[in-house]
Scaffold this motif. Sequence first.
Motif, PDB file in Angstrom:
ATOM      1  N   VAL A  26      19.124 -25.122   3.923  1.00 19.03           N
ATOM      2  CA  VAL A  26      17.923 -24.292   3.904  1.00 19.03           C
ATOM      3  C   VAL A  26      16.733 -25.220   4.110  1.00 19.03           C
ATOM      4  O   VAL A  26      16.877 -26.438   3.978  1.00 19.03           O
ATOM      5  CB  VAL A  26      17.797 -23.508   2.571  1.00 19.03           C
ATOM      6  CG1 VAL A  26      18.947 -22.514   2.424  1.00 19.03           C
ATOM      7  CG2 VAL A  26      17.752 -24.435   1.375  1.00 19.03           C
ATOM      8  N   PRO A  27      15.563 -24.681   4.425  1.00 21.29           N
ATOM      9  CA  PRO A  27      14.416 -25.570   4.630  1.00 21.29           C
ATOM     10  C   PRO A  27      14.210 -26.518   3.442  1.00 21.29           C
ATOM     11  O   PRO A  27      14.051 -26.088   2.305  1.00 21.29           O
ATOM     12  CB  PRO A  27      13.236 -24.605   4.771  1.00 21.29           C
ATOM     13  CG  PRO A  27      13.856 -23.358   5.329  1.00 21.29           C
ATOM     14  CD  PRO A  27      15.209 -23.281   4.657  1.00 21.29           C
ATOM     15  N   GLY A  28      14.298 -27.806   3.707  1.00 25.61           N
ATOM     16  CA  GLY A  28      14.039 -28.821   2.697  1.00 25.61           C
ATOM     17  C   GLY A  28      15.189 -29.165   1.779  1.00 25.61           C
ATOM     18  O   GLY A  28      15.027 -29.990   0.891  1.00 25.61           O
ATOM     19  N   ALA A  29      16.361 -28.542   1.948  1.00 25.46           N
ATOM     20  CA  ALA A  29      17.444 -28.819   1.000  1.00 25.46           C
ATOM     21  C   ALA A  29      18.821 -28.506   1.577  1.00 25.46           C
ATOM     22  O   ALA A  29      18.969 -27.647   2.446  1.00 25.46           O
ATOM     23  CB  ALA A  29      17.243 -28.010  -0.276  1.00 25.46           C
ATOM     24  N   VAL A  30      19.802 -29.226   1.043  1.00 22.55           N
ATOM     25  CA  VAL A  30      21.207 -28.903   1.232  1.00 22.55           C
ATOM     26  C   VAL A  30      21.714 -28.559  -0.160  1.00 22.55           C
ATOM     27  O   VAL A  30      21.545 -29.333  -1.102  1.00 22.55           O
ATOM     28  CB  VAL A  30      22.003 -30.095   1.819  1.00 22.55           C
ATOM     29  CG1 VAL A  30      23.490 -29.776   1.883  1.00 22.55           C
ATOM     30  CG2 VAL A  30      21.471 -30.462   3.194  1.00 22.55           C
ATOM     31  N   GLU A  49      17.217 -17.518   5.381  1.00 22.94           N
ATOM     32  CA  GLU A  49      16.708 -18.891   5.347  1.00 22.94           C
ATOM     33  C   GLU A  49      17.779 -19.933   5.644  1.00 22.94           C
ATOM     34  O   GLU A  49      17.479 -21.110   5.803  1.00 22.94           O
ATOM     35  CB  GLU A  49      16.080 -19.197   3.982  1.00 22.94           C
ATOM     36  CG  GLU A  49      14.813 -18.423   3.710  1.00 22.94           C
ATOM     37  CD  GLU A  49      13.673 -18.807   4.651  1.00 22.94           C
ATOM     38  OE1 GLU A  49      13.498 -20.018   4.932  1.00 22.94           O
ATOM     39  OE2 GLU A  49      12.980 -17.899   5.125  1.00 22.94           O
ATOM     40  N   VAL A  50      19.032 -19.521   5.701  1.00 21.66           N
ATOM     41  CA  VAL A  50      20.136 -20.464   5.924  1.00 21.66           C
ATOM     42  C   VAL A  50      20.197 -20.808   7.407  1.00 21.66           C
ATOM     43  O   VAL A  50      20.361 -19.935   8.254  1.00 21.66           O
ATOM     44  CB  VAL A  50      21.481 -19.864   5.446  1.00 21.66           C
ATOM     45  CG1 VAL A  50      22.642 -20.789   5.800  1.00 21.66           C
ATOM     46  CG2 VAL A  50      21.440 -19.598   3.949  1.00 21.66           C
ATOM     47  N   SER A  51      20.052 -22.108   7.710  1.00 21.54           N
ATOM     48  CA  SER A  51      20.110 -22.541   9.105  1.00 21.54           C
ATOM     49  C   SER A  51      21.476 -23.117   9.459  1.00 21.54           C
ATOM     50  O   SER A  51      21.789 -23.286  10.632  1.00 21.54           O
ATOM     51  CB  SER A  51      19.017 -23.573   9.395  1.00 21.54           C
ATOM     52  OG  SER A  51      19.196 -24.717   8.593  1.00 21.54           O
ATOM     53  N   GLY A  52      22.271 -23.427   8.461  1.00 17.63           N
ATOM     54  CA  GLY A  52      23.618 -23.937   8.688  1.00 17.63           C
ATOM     55  C   GLY A  52      24.420 -23.837   7.408  1.00 17.63           C
ATOM     56  O   GLY A  52      23.856 -23.766   6.312  1.00 17.63           O
ATOM     57  N   TRP A  53      25.737 -23.792   7.529  1.00 14.00           N
ATOM     58  CA  TRP A  53      26.585 -23.701   6.342  1.00 14.00           C
ATOM     59  C   TRP A  53      27.988 -24.163   6.681  1.00 14.00           C
ATOM     60  O   TRP A  53      28.375 -24.231   7.843  1.00 14.00           O
ATOM     61  CB  TRP A  53      26.595 -22.282   5.778  1.00 14.00           C
ATOM     62  CG  TRP A  53      27.073 -21.219   6.737  1.00 14.00           C
ATOM     63  CD1 TRP A  53      26.304 -20.539   7.637  1.00 14.00           C
ATOM     64  CD2 TRP A  53      28.400 -20.729   6.900  1.00 14.00           C
ATOM     65  NE1 TRP A  53      27.080 -19.655   8.343  1.00 14.00           N
ATOM     66  CE2 TRP A  53      28.372 -19.742   7.908  1.00 14.00           C
ATOM     67  CE3 TRP A  53      29.620 -21.019   6.291  1.00 14.00           C
ATOM     68  CZ2 TRP A  53      29.512 -19.063   8.322  1.00 14.00           C
ATOM     69  CZ3 TRP A  53      30.755 -20.331   6.702  1.00 14.00           C
ATOM     70  CH2 TRP A  53      30.690 -19.364   7.700  1.00 14.00           C
ATOM     71  N   THR A  54      28.732 -24.503   5.631  1.00 17.52           N
ATOM     72  CA  THR A  54      30.138 -24.847   5.774  1.00 17.52           C
ATOM     73  C   THR A  54      30.871 -24.378   4.531  1.00 17.52           C
ATOM     74  O   THR A  54      30.292 -24.344   3.442  1.00 17.52           O
ATOM     75  CB  THR A  54      30.351 -26.364   5.997  1.00 17.52           C
ATOM     76  OG1 THR A  54      31.731 -26.603   6.285  1.00 17.52           O
ATOM     77  CG2 THR A  54      29.940 -27.182   4.787  1.00 17.52           C
ATOM     78  N   VAL A  89      27.146 -23.289 -10.475  1.00 14.56           N
ATOM     79  CA  VAL A  89      27.555 -24.702 -10.530  1.00 14.56           C
ATOM     80  C   VAL A  89      27.128 -25.390  -9.232  1.00 14.56           C
ATOM     81  O   VAL A  89      27.888 -26.118  -8.611  1.00 14.56           O
ATOM     82  CB  VAL A  89      29.060 -24.912 -10.847  1.00 14.56           C
ATOM     83  CG1 VAL A  89      29.370 -24.513 -12.259  1.00 14.56           C
ATOM     84  CG2 VAL A  89      29.988 -24.189  -9.878  1.00 14.56           C
ATOM     85  N   ALA A  90      25.895 -25.120  -8.845  1.00 17.30           N
ATOM     86  CA  ALA A  90      25.360 -25.587  -7.568  1.00 17.30           C
ATOM     87  C   ALA A  90      24.419 -26.770  -7.782  1.00 17.30           C
ATOM     88  O   ALA A  90      23.773 -26.888  -8.818  1.00 17.30           O
ATOM     89  CB  ALA A  90      24.629 -24.449  -6.873  1.00 17.30           C
ATOM     90  N   ARG A  91      24.385 -27.604  -6.757  1.00 18.45           N
ATOM     91  CA  ARG A  91      23.521 -28.780  -6.816  1.00 18.45           C
ATOM     92  C   ARG A  91      22.779 -28.938  -5.493  1.00 18.45           C
ATOM     93  O   ARG A  91      23.339 -28.670  -4.436  1.00 18.45           O
ATOM     94  CB  ARG A  91      24.340 -30.025  -7.107  1.00 18.45           C
ATOM     95  CG  ARG A  91      24.912 -30.025  -8.504  1.00 18.45           C
ATOM     96  CD  ARG A  91      25.838 -31.219  -8.698  1.00 18.45           C
ATOM     97  NE  ARG A  91      26.257 -31.333 -10.082  1.00 18.45           N
ATOM     98  CZ  ARG A  91      27.328 -30.739 -10.576  1.00 18.45           C
ATOM     99  NH1 ARG A  91      28.090 -29.995  -9.831  1.00 18.45           N
ATOM    100  NH2 ARG A  91      27.651 -30.912 -11.846  1.00 18.45           N
ATOM    101  N   ILE A  92      21.548 -29.380  -5.589  1.00 15.96           N
ATOM    102  CA  ILE A  92      20.796 -29.774  -4.412  1.00 15.96           C
ATOM    103  C   ILE A  92      21.189 -31.216  -4.137  1.00 15.96           C
ATOM    104  O   ILE A  92      21.131 -32.068  -5.036  1.00 15.96           O
ATOM    105  CB  ILE A  92      19.276 -29.654  -4.650  1.00 15.96           C
ATOM    106  CG1 ILE A  92      18.890 -28.197  -4.872  1.00 15.96           C
ATOM    107  CG2 ILE A  92      18.504 -30.259  -3.485  1.00 15.96           C
ATOM    108  CD1 ILE A  92      17.440 -27.987  -5.246  1.00 15.96           C
ATOM    109  N   LEU A  93      21.611 -31.490  -2.920  1.00 13.97           N
ATOM    110  CA  LEU A  93      22.046 -32.845  -2.584  1.00 13.97           C
ATOM    111  C   LEU A  93      20.860 -33.684  -2.136  1.00 13.97           C
ATOM    112  O   LEU A  93      20.093 -33.285  -1.268  1.00 13.97           O
ATOM    113  CB  LEU A  93      23.107 -32.801  -1.493  1.00 13.97           C
ATOM    114  CG  LEU A  93      24.379 -32.041  -1.844  1.00 13.97           C
ATOM    115  CD1 LEU A  93      25.342 -32.054  -0.675  1.00 13.97           C
ATOM    116  CD2 LEU A  93      25.035 -32.627  -3.083  1.00 13.97           C
ATOM    117  N   GLN A  94      20.711 -34.831  -2.771  1.00 15.43           N
ATOM    118  CA  GLN A  94      19.686 -35.816  -2.431  1.00 15.43           C
ATOM    119  C   GLN A  94      20.403 -37.139  -2.248  1.00 15.43           C
ATOM    120  O   GLN A  94      20.829 -37.748  -3.226  1.00 15.43           O
ATOM    121  CB  GLN A  94      18.640 -35.929  -3.543  1.00 15.43           C
ATOM    122  CG  GLN A  94      17.736 -34.736  -3.658  1.00 15.43           C
ATOM    123  CD  GLN A  94      16.822 -34.615  -2.463  1.00 15.43           C
ATOM    124  OE1 GLN A  94      16.334 -35.597  -1.926  1.00 15.43           O
ATOM    125  NE2 GLN A  94      16.600 -33.396  -2.022  1.00 15.43           N
ATOM    126  N   GLY A  95      20.571 -37.574  -1.018  1.00 14.90           N
ATOM    127  CA  GLY A  95      21.352 -38.784  -0.771  1.00 14.90           C
ATOM    128  C   GLY A  95      22.772 -38.564  -1.251  1.00 14.90           C
ATOM    129  O   GLY A  95      23.410 -37.587  -0.902  1.00 14.90           O
TER     130      GLY A  95
END
Length: 123
Positions: A29-33, A109-114, A86-92
């Motif tokens: 999403v904009p600014g985050a995975v 807002e989702v531009s990509g997913w897996t 149980v979700a996390r925003i990935l930073q590095g």
Amino acid sequence: MSNHDDLLVSIAEKVESERSNQMPLTVVVPGAVITGRLAPEAVWKARVAEVLRDSERLKPFAELFGPSGEDGPNGGGRPTHLHLHVARILQGSYGLPDTGGMYRVAISEVSGWTLGELSYSDE
């Protein structure tokens, strides 16, 4: 993205209909995975309400997440949001918060997913 991803909406519908909270998903999403597990909206709301009720300061907000009397998401329409737990925003190589969080993401807002959760380091 301005158009909904029909496959992603179908996955969200299946999660809703099966009442399953085990589908691992990672979204961009904009600014985050964000990586976590999809949950049905009602299950997600119940868990958020439970956390809020346990807090003296936030208890009044719990009622906003209670049952609305509607059949499924959006009164029975197609889902417009993903509900991740149980979700996390990935930073590095790190996932925030450490314990996982509850995220509501607009499908538009989702531009990509897996499918699957991306691994990260808690160190």
